[in-house]
Enzyme design. Structure first.
Site, PDB file in Angstrom:
ATOM      1  N   ASP A 135     -40.407 151.439   4.612  1.00  0.00           N
ATOM      2  CA  ASP A 135     -41.229 151.799   5.766  1.00  0.00           C
ATOM      3  C   ASP A 135     -40.514 151.407   7.056  1.00  0.00           C
ATOM      4  O   ASP A 135     -39.663 150.506   7.074  1.00  0.00           O
ATOM      5  CB  ASP A 135     -42.572 151.073   5.705  1.00  0.00           C
ATOM      6  CG  ASP A 135     -43.571 151.784   4.809  1.00  0.00           C
ATOM      7  OD1 ASP A 135     -43.443 153.003   4.623  1.00  0.00           O
ATOM      8  OD2 ASP A 135     -44.474 151.117   4.293  1.00  0.00           O
ATOM      9  N   ARG A 185     -38.741 160.240   4.809  1.00  0.00           N
ATOM     10  CA  ARG A 185     -40.139 160.501   5.178  1.00  0.00           C
ATOM     11  C   ARG A 185     -40.218 160.580   6.696  1.00  0.00           C
ATOM     12  O   ARG A 185     -39.869 159.629   7.391  1.00  0.00           O
ATOM     13  CB  ARG A 185     -41.050 159.398   4.663  1.00  0.00           C
ATOM     14  CG  ARG A 185     -42.530 159.575   5.074  1.00  0.00           C
ATOM     15  CD  ARG A 185     -43.325 158.294   4.892  1.00  0.00           C
ATOM     16  NE  ARG A 185     -43.306 157.848   3.510  1.00  0.00           N
ATOM     17  CZ  ARG A 185     -43.491 156.583   3.139  1.00  0.00           C
ATOM     18  NH1 ARG A 185     -43.659 155.638   4.049  1.00  0.00           N
ATOM     19  NH2 ARG A 185     -43.472 156.256   1.857  1.00  0.00           N
TER      20      ARG A 185
END
Length: 309
Positions: A135, A185
């Site tokens: 992340d 992502r």
């Protein structure tokens, strides 16, 4: 201003105390968080996979300033990955990791400790037969996170990374990462950033997202389209078609509890649809950022406050 206030509240111990003690909070949080413990995360994963969706699990935690706690988070991920393997879910579920939760911000050798802990998690993922995505947090961590990702990819080339479209640097980062085997992502971004490093306003961020998505869809990597915006979902489908991408060469991603009907529609249409599924006791910061991202989420929360009792 409301978004800025909510993001500030996400780091306020005083506001956290108020929110946590508010009686209906737990019931509301359950919309966005699978539960406090591993078994609840695994159960929610099984339910999602049974409907044709894929999952990425986040063991909630961030801003760890204690080496023992960072190591404990890595161990929790090892248990999570072992459970995915034992339950047969690893083929459809991976994990997402915040490096700040595994030591990135430690004052002494933080990056080294985060790399070592992230390597432990990647090794556990390899044993389980699945993958890991790192992340991204606020812009001050971007170089560090991408550097750790480069080190890990030497041994784990499947490692995914998140890029945030609202950062001015992201289009260039997409060009660097749009190569074969690279999993990226792309999200819009959930942190309050200064204008010097990030586009401001919805229109500017939307345009930045499309520019970055064009780079990823036109490259040789595996784009992960993280957006609930119907326009971005539609544009992603068009770009995939124009670039002659099959449904196995990219995926859509959405957060647990947000637009579940659209998630099912995309999955039933034959697309890879992955749900970002958080669980754990450290839910407060995550929850407040979800409120900041979408006014509908805040309306949902306020309505529950008004009708409590």
């Amino acid at each position: 201003m409301l978004r800025s206030a909510l993001l500030a509240a996400s780091r306020s111990p005083q506001v956290r105390t108020v929110v946590e003690k508010f009686p209906p909070t737990q019931a509301i949080v359950q919309r966005f968080v699978a539960g406090d413990v591993l078994d609840q995360g695994i159960a929610a994963t099984a339910e999602l996979v049974a409907t044709g969706r894929k999952v990425t699990l986040d063991h909630l935690g961030e801003d760890t300033l204690d080496a023992e706690q960072a190591a404990g988070t890595a161990e929790a991920y090892e248990h999570l990955l072992a459970a995915l393997a034992d339950t047969g879910l690893a083929a459809d579920a991976e994990v997402s990791v915040k490096l700040s939760a595994v030591g990135q911000f430690l004052p002494d050798d933080g990056e080294k400790i985060a790399l070592e802990n992230a390597r432990r998690i990647c090794e556990a993922a390899a044993r389980a037969g699945t993958t890991v995505t790192l992340d991204m947090e606020d812009h001050t961590t971007t170089d560090s996170t991408l550097g750790i990702a480069r080190d890990l990819r030497a041994d784990f080339p499947w490692l995914g990374v998140v890029l945030q479209a609202y950062l001015r640097r992201t289009e260039a980062d997409c060009r660097d990462l749009a190569h074969a085997g690279s999993r990226v992502r792309l999200c819009k971004g959930a942190y309050k950033e200064p204008e010097s490093v990030a586009f401001q306003g919805r229109k500017a961020v939307d345009l930045a997202y499309v520019r970055a998505l064009k780079v990823l869809m036109g490259g040789d990597g595996y784009p992960m389209v993280a957006s609930h915006d119907p326009h971005m979902v539609r544009i992603a489908g068009q770009l995939a078609e124009w670039n002659k991408r099959g449904t196995d060469s990219f995926e859509y991603q959405m957060l647990y509890g947000i637009r579940p009907e659209e998630q099912l529609r995309l999955a039933e249409a034959g697309n890879a649809m992955r749900v970002y599924l958080p669980y754990g006791q450290e839910w407060y910061g995550y929850f407040m950022r979800r409120l900041a991202e979408r006014p509908a989420n805040l309306t949902f929360f306020l309505r529950a406050m008004a009708t409590r009792g």
